[in-house]
Design a protein around this motif. Structure first.
Motif, PDB file in Angstrom:
ATOM      1  N   ALA A 177      13.721 -57.792 100.181  1.00 51.54           N
ATOM      2  CA  ALA A 177      14.704 -57.879  99.105  1.00 51.54           C
ATOM      3  C   ALA A 177      14.134 -58.511  97.839  1.00 51.54           C
ATOM      4  N   ALA A 178      13.239 -59.497  97.986  1.00 49.88           N
ATOM      5  CA  ALA A 178      12.736 -60.244  96.832  1.00 49.88           C
ATOM      6  C   ALA A 178      11.421 -59.704  96.298  1.00 49.88           C
ATOM      7  N   THR A 179      10.926 -58.585  96.841  1.00 50.29           N
ATOM      8  CA  THR A 179       9.603 -58.102  96.447  1.00 50.29           C
ATOM      9  C   THR A 179       9.521 -57.766  94.960  1.00 50.29           C
ATOM     10  N   GLU A 180      10.542 -57.129  94.422  1.00 51.25           N
ATOM     11  CA  GLU A 180      10.495 -56.771  93.000  1.00 51.25           C
ATOM     12  C   GLU A 180      10.410 -58.013  92.117  1.00 51.25           C
ATOM     13  N   LEU A 181      11.122 -59.065  92.510  1.00 46.76           N
ATOM     14  CA  LEU A 181      11.035 -60.312  91.745  1.00 46.76           C
ATOM     15  C   LEU A 181       9.628 -60.901  91.831  1.00 46.76           C
ATOM     16  N   HIS A 182       9.038 -60.846  93.033  1.00 45.02           N
ATOM     17  CA  HIS A 182       7.676 -61.354  93.194  1.00 45.02           C
ATOM     18  C   HIS A 182       6.691 -60.563  92.319  1.00 45.02           C
ATOM     19  N   LEU A 183       6.857 -59.239  92.282  1.00 46.14           N
ATOM     20  CA  LEU A 183       5.952 -58.409  91.489  1.00 46.14           C
ATOM     21  C   LEU A 183       6.116 -58.680  89.996  1.00 46.14           C
ATOM     22  N   THR A 184       7.353 -58.835  89.563  1.00 43.13           N
ATOM     23  CA  THR A 184       7.598 -59.144  88.150  1.00 43.13           C
ATOM     24  C   THR A 184       6.966 -60.476  87.768  1.00 43.13           C
ATOM     25  N   ALA A 185       7.125 -61.473  88.649  1.00 37.78           N
ATOM     26  CA  ALA A 185       6.528 -62.784  88.392  1.00 37.78           C
ATOM     27  C   ALA A 185       5.009 -62.702  88.382  1.00 37.78           C
ATOM     28  N   LEU A 186       4.447 -61.890  89.280  1.00 33.29           N
ATOM     29  CA  LEU A 186       3.000 -61.725  89.340  1.00 33.29           C
ATOM     30  C   LEU A 186       2.472 -61.138  88.032  1.00 33.29           C
ATOM     31  N   ALA A 187       3.112 -60.073  87.562  1.00 32.07           N
ATOM     32  CA  ALA A 187       2.660 -59.439  86.324  1.00 32.07           C
ATOM     33  C   ALA A 187       2.768 -60.404  85.147  1.00 32.07           C
ATOM     34  N   ALA A 188       3.878 -61.137  85.077  1.00 33.32           N
ATOM     35  CA  ALA A 188       4.067 -62.083  83.977  1.00 33.32           C
ATOM     36  C   ALA A 188       3.010 -63.187  84.020  1.00 33.32           C
ATOM     37  N   GLU A 189       2.738 -63.710  85.216  1.00 31.21           N
ATOM     38  CA  GLU A 189       1.745 -64.778  85.350  1.00 31.21           C
ATOM     39  C   GLU A 189       0.345 -64.271  85.008  1.00 31.21           C
ATOM     40  N   ALA A 190       0.027 -63.060  85.453  1.00 33.12           N
ATOM     41  CA  ALA A 190      -1.289 -62.496  85.164  1.00 33.12           C
ATOM     42  C   ALA A 190      -1.490 -62.311  83.669  1.00 33.12           C
ATOM     43  N   VAL A 191      -0.471 -61.774  82.999  1.00 33.64           N
ATOM     44  CA  VAL A 191      -0.575 -61.556  81.549  1.00 33.64           C
ATOM     45  C   VAL A 191      -0.689 -62.886  80.817  1.00 33.64           C
ATOM     46  N   ALA A 192       0.077 -63.881  81.249  1.00 32.68           N
ATOM     47  CA  ALA A 192      -0.006 -65.199  80.617  1.00 32.68           C
ATOM     48  C   ALA A 192      -1.418 -65.768  80.755  1.00 32.68           C
ATOM     49  N   CYS A 193      -2.017 -65.616  81.918  1.00 30.82           N
ATOM     50  CA  CYS A 193      -3.379 -66.122  82.124  1.00 30.82           C
ATOM     51  C   CYS A 193      -4.385 -65.346  81.276  1.00 30.82           C
ATOM     52  N   LEU A 194      -4.194 -64.047  81.154  1.00 31.18           N
ATOM     53  CA  LEU A 194      -5.080 -63.251  80.309  1.00 31.18           C
ATOM     54  C   LEU A 194      -5.000 -63.711  78.857  1.00 31.18           C
ATOM     55  N   MET A 195      -3.788 -63.954  78.392  1.00 27.89           N
ATOM     56  CA  MET A 195      -3.617 -64.391  77.010  1.00 27.89           C
ATOM     57  C   MET A 195      -4.225 -65.771  76.794  1.00 27.89           C
ATOM     58  N   ASP A 196      -4.032 -66.666  77.757  1.00 28.71           N
ATOM     59  CA  ASP A 196      -4.626 -68.003  77.644  1.00 28.71           C
ATOM     60  C   ASP A 196      -6.151 -67.920  77.623  1.00 28.71           C
ATOM     61  N   THR A 197      -6.693 -67.072  78.494  1.00 28.41           N
ATOM     62  CA  THR A 197      -8.143 -66.914  78.552  1.00 28.41           C
ATOM     63  C   THR A 197      -8.680 -66.366  77.246  1.00 28.41           C
ATOM     64  N   ALA A 198      -7.999 -65.339  76.701  1.00 26.23           N
ATOM     65  CA  ALA A 198      -8.443 -64.739  75.442  1.00 26.23           C
ATOM     66  C   ALA A 198      -8.376 -65.746  74.303  1.00 26.23           C
ATOM     67  N   GLU A 199      -7.295 -66.520  74.262  1.00 25.49           N
ATOM     68  CA  GLU A 199      -7.153 -67.514  73.192  1.00 25.49           C
ATOM     69  C   GLU A 199      -8.232 -68.588  73.304  1.00 25.49           C
ATOM     70  N   ALA A 200      -8.475 -69.056  74.529  1.00 25.66           N
ATOM     71  CA  ALA A 200      -9.498 -70.088  74.718  1.00 25.66           C
ATOM     72  C   ALA A 200     -10.875 -69.567  74.333  1.00 25.66           C
ATOM     73  N   GLU A 201     -11.167 -68.322  74.711  1.00 21.43           N
ATOM     74  CA  GLU A 201     -12.460 -67.749  74.368  1.00 21.43           C
ATOM     75  C   GLU A 201     -12.573 -67.544  72.861  1.00 21.43           C
ATOM     76  N   GLY A 202     -11.462 -67.123  72.229  1.00 23.86           N
ATOM     77  CA  GLY A 202     -11.478 -66.972  70.780  1.00 23.86           C
ATOM     78  C   GLY A 202     -11.743 -68.283  70.071  1.00 23.86           C
ATOM     79  N   GLN A 203     -11.121 -69.353  70.554  1.00 22.95           N
ATOM     80  CA  GLN A 203     -11.351 -70.670  69.967  1.00 22.95           C
ATOM     81  C   GLN A 203     -12.788 -71.123  70.199  1.00 22.95           C
ATOM     82  N   ALA A 204     -13.318 -70.830  71.387  1.00 18.72           N
ATOM     83  CA  ALA A 204     -14.703 -71.206  71.676  1.00 18.72           C
ATOM     84  C   ALA A 204     -15.668 -70.445  70.775  1.00 18.72           C
ATOM     85  N   GLU A 205     -15.390 -69.158  70.557  1.00 15.88           N
ATOM     86  CA  GLU A 205     -16.228 -68.367  69.666  1.00 15.88           C
ATOM     87  C   GLU A 205     -16.183 -68.917  68.251  1.00 15.88           C
ATOM     88  N   ALA A 206     -14.971 -69.281  67.814  1.00 16.29           N
ATOM     89  CA  ALA A 206     -14.840 -69.847  66.467  1.00 16.29           C
ATOM     90  C   ALA A 206     -15.626 -71.139  66.342  1.00 16.29           C
TER      91      ALA A 206
END
Length: 319
Positions: A177-206
């Motif tokens: 029953a809760a699988t769709e919620l788990h998948l939605t949370a997974l996608a949101a968490e993954a994207v948040a981590c990708l954005m954090d990683t990109a921002e940190a790398e951008g700051q490091a490059e700067a």
């Protein structure tokens, strides 16, 4: 799967059909089982919104099988066995601490082969370019730049919790029953981590760029001070520092607020004044010491910058 992007929908279905696996609709996505005579394992696919596809593959075929993947361009984040990584048409990022890999696949098709009695195991999220466009619109961020960063130089994603969430995915939970919620949370968490990683790398490059720019400006200034008597040009200085003329000019201006030629002229005039006031060197020797081999050229430049001739300045400021 009805609302998923048609390209993503087709991305893996052709392989499932080639393997003779019949997709069966579940509460979350579809699950296909490999027939016993062809091997063992299953494939589970579920859409997380129209532009994100979750796939869980756990297959081992009895005989070699040639497959073709055909679909839109997409970005993939996942955990894959070495045998799965070997089927990729292009290199992927080195696995991160949680075993996560990332890669961008261009639109089109590519062929690969499943080897017999070899485990092919993966848990992944596939995003279409439209996902990043929508993300940029919703978050007022540069989604294209984010995607380009990972496409050209995939970063190691240090997100063990995302890896753990992917590892827990199993086709047996497709009806939970809760699988769709788990998948939605997974996608949101993954994207948040990708954005954090990109921002940190951008700051490091700067930061790296700022440090390199400061170093270049310092090196150029030191070279000017050491060679005031030499016929320096922007080109000769850039060659000595192993950079282009344009980069040297732009960096020096940005770091020191003035151009190389202006800095050189002021350093020469400052040194000339020191020599005129503190030594008995002939005016011609003073001129040569600051890069003016001809006395008339030195006298003209000095008068233009200081407002009087070298002889007059010496008379007024002799120590």
């Amino acid at each position: 799967m009805a609302n998923i992007d048609k390209g993503l929908h087709h991305l893996f279905l052709s392989q499932i059909e080639t393997l003779g696996m019949e997709p069966v609709a579940r509460r979350s996505g579809i699950v296909s089982q490999l027939a016993p005579e062809r091997g063992r394992g299953s494939a589970w696919m579920a859409g997380i919104g129209p532009d994100c596809l979750m796939t869980v593959l756990d297959l081992e075929v009895e005989g070699a099988v040639d497959l073709t993947s055909c679909g839109p361009g997409y970005f993939c984040l996942g955990i894959m066995s070495p045998s799965c990584l070997e089927t990729m048409p292009r290199p992927v990022s080195a696995p991160g601490p949680a075993g996560l890999v990332m890669y961008c696949q261009d639109a089109g098709s590519y062929a690969y082969r499943l080897k017999p009695r070899t485990p092919y195991v993966s848990r992944s999220l596939c995003f279409t370019p439209r996902f990043w466009e929508q993300l940029a619109f919703d978050r007022r961020s540069d989604g294209d730049a984010l995607l380009e960063r990972f496409a050209t130089a995939p970063q190691v994603l240090n997100a063990p919790h995302v890896g753990a969430m992917l590892q827990r995915l199993d086709a047996r939970t497709a009806d939970a029953a809760a699988t769709e919620l788990h998948l939605t949370a997974l996608a949101a968490e993954a994207v948040a981590c990708l954005m954090d990683t990109a921002e940190a790398e951008g700051q490091a490059e700067a930061a790296r760029g700022s440090s390199e720019a400061a170093r270049l400006a310092r090196d150029a200034r030191a070279l000017l001070e050491r060679h005031l008597d030499a016929p320096l040009t922007l080109e000769s200085i850039a060659r000595e520092l192993c950079v282009s003329r344009s980069r040297l000019a732009a960096t020096y201006k940005a770091e020191r607020g003035r151009g190389v030629a202006e800095e050189l002229r002021d350093l020469r005039m400052e040194r000339a004044r020191e020599l005129l006031a503190g030594t008995d060197l002939p005016l011609s020797e003073v001129g040569r010491a600051v890069g003016y081999p001809r006395p008339t050229t030195f006298a003209t430049a000095f008068s233009r910058e200081v407002g009087c001739s070298p002889a007059a300045w010496r008379k007024q400021h002799r120590l």
